[in-house]
Enzyme design. Sequence first.
Site, PDB file in Angstrom:
ATOM      1  N   TRP A  13      40.594  28.162  51.662  1.00  0.00           N
ATOM      2  CA  TRP A  13      41.217  27.020  52.322  1.00  0.00           C
ATOM      3  C   TRP A  13      40.545  25.716  51.923  1.00  0.00           C
ATOM      4  CZ3 TRP A  13      45.462  25.296  53.323  1.00  0.00           C
ATOM      5  CH2 TRP A  13      45.833  24.521  54.417  1.00  0.00           C
ATOM      6  N   GLY A  14      39.224  25.724  51.823  1.00  0.00           N
ATOM      7  CA  GLY A  14      38.523  24.518  51.389  1.00  0.00           C
ATOM      8  C   GLY A  14      38.934  24.104  49.989  1.00  0.00           C
ATOM      9  N   LYS A 193      45.480  32.625  67.762  1.00  0.00           N
ATOM     10  CA  LYS A 193      46.531  33.336  67.014  1.00  0.00           C
ATOM     11  C   LYS A 193      45.938  34.426  66.127  1.00  0.00           C
ATOM     12  CE  LYS A 193      45.494  31.071  63.062  1.00  0.00           C
ATOM     13  NZ  LYS A 193      45.198  31.616  61.721  1.00  0.00           N
TER      14      LYS A 193
END
Length: 338
Positions: A13-14, A193
């Site tokens: 993600w980074g 989630k």
Amino acid sequence: MKQKVAVLGPGSWGTALAQVLAENGHEVRIWGNNAEQINEINEHHTNRHYLPEIVIPASIQGKTTMEECIEEADAVLFVVPTKAVRAVAKEFSEKCKNRPLIIHASKGLEQVSHKRISEVLMEEIPIEKRAGVVVLSGPSHAEEVAVHDITTITAASEILDEAIYVQKLFMNDYFRIYTNDDVIGVETGAALKNIIALGAGAIQGLGFGDNAKAAIMTRGLAEISRLGVAMGANPLTFIGLSGVGDLIVTCTSVHSRNWRAGNLLGKGHSLDEVLENMGMIVEGVSTTKAAYELSQQLNVEMPITETIYKVLYEGEDVNQAAKDIMLRDGKTENEFLI
């Protein structure tokens, strides 16, 4: 306007977010403590362990020294695992010489304290070293962002101008940002989630179909909303991108580590085997413990979370757990936020 942005955390993600920023024309530096990985980013413009076959912009500079990475940064983006946030924030605070905007894109709750990530960041980074704290969250797989799949997420801050700054920083023709002032709701939805995704994966691993998947997602959203509201969130946030949006994408995709981990549990693998097989952080495992403890503290009913907690931490058989939760006392569906 071109900005200097430091990204702390060269995971999938980074790296994907660094790519978005670089493609938007910003000066991007990314920090990690694995010299081999940082060398690969600098020399080959790849990060194969996390994003195989993706070539990242050559303008992204990898750094193993935080001080060099954050020097004169206009914004600093934290994208490290939840368990590392406090330690990285402490190091940042020690080495920061200016006052950048702090953004975080991590999803979880701190163990023991049960604090949200923005709370941890504000505790460890004094006000004179941060211009504000903004949460960046929503339905987004790094693998899809990296190939320019259309993605929409949320920038949340109690200060609208801060959220708008982040919106402008990231937004382009494939990556759309909405603003939100409900930091508690956005962070809670992002963290919880992952628990429900573990359950959705387990349901699949046990051999159940779409009916069961719809059930766990819908009732899981009810649990997320109940705990979030008890923490002070706006209930409407949970029908938005960082609520139901993130829940859908995490519960239905093989890109989701939490779904994959739950799927292996449903197929009979032990938790130790699952975590070894994944090779990356599965945030839902630790978040389950924090959320369960928090629900007990706040007296919030969360039967799905409690069931997953028993499977992960008390060794309950996953197949029996699925039967037990179906045999609970009957309820009224409209007991949604109470």
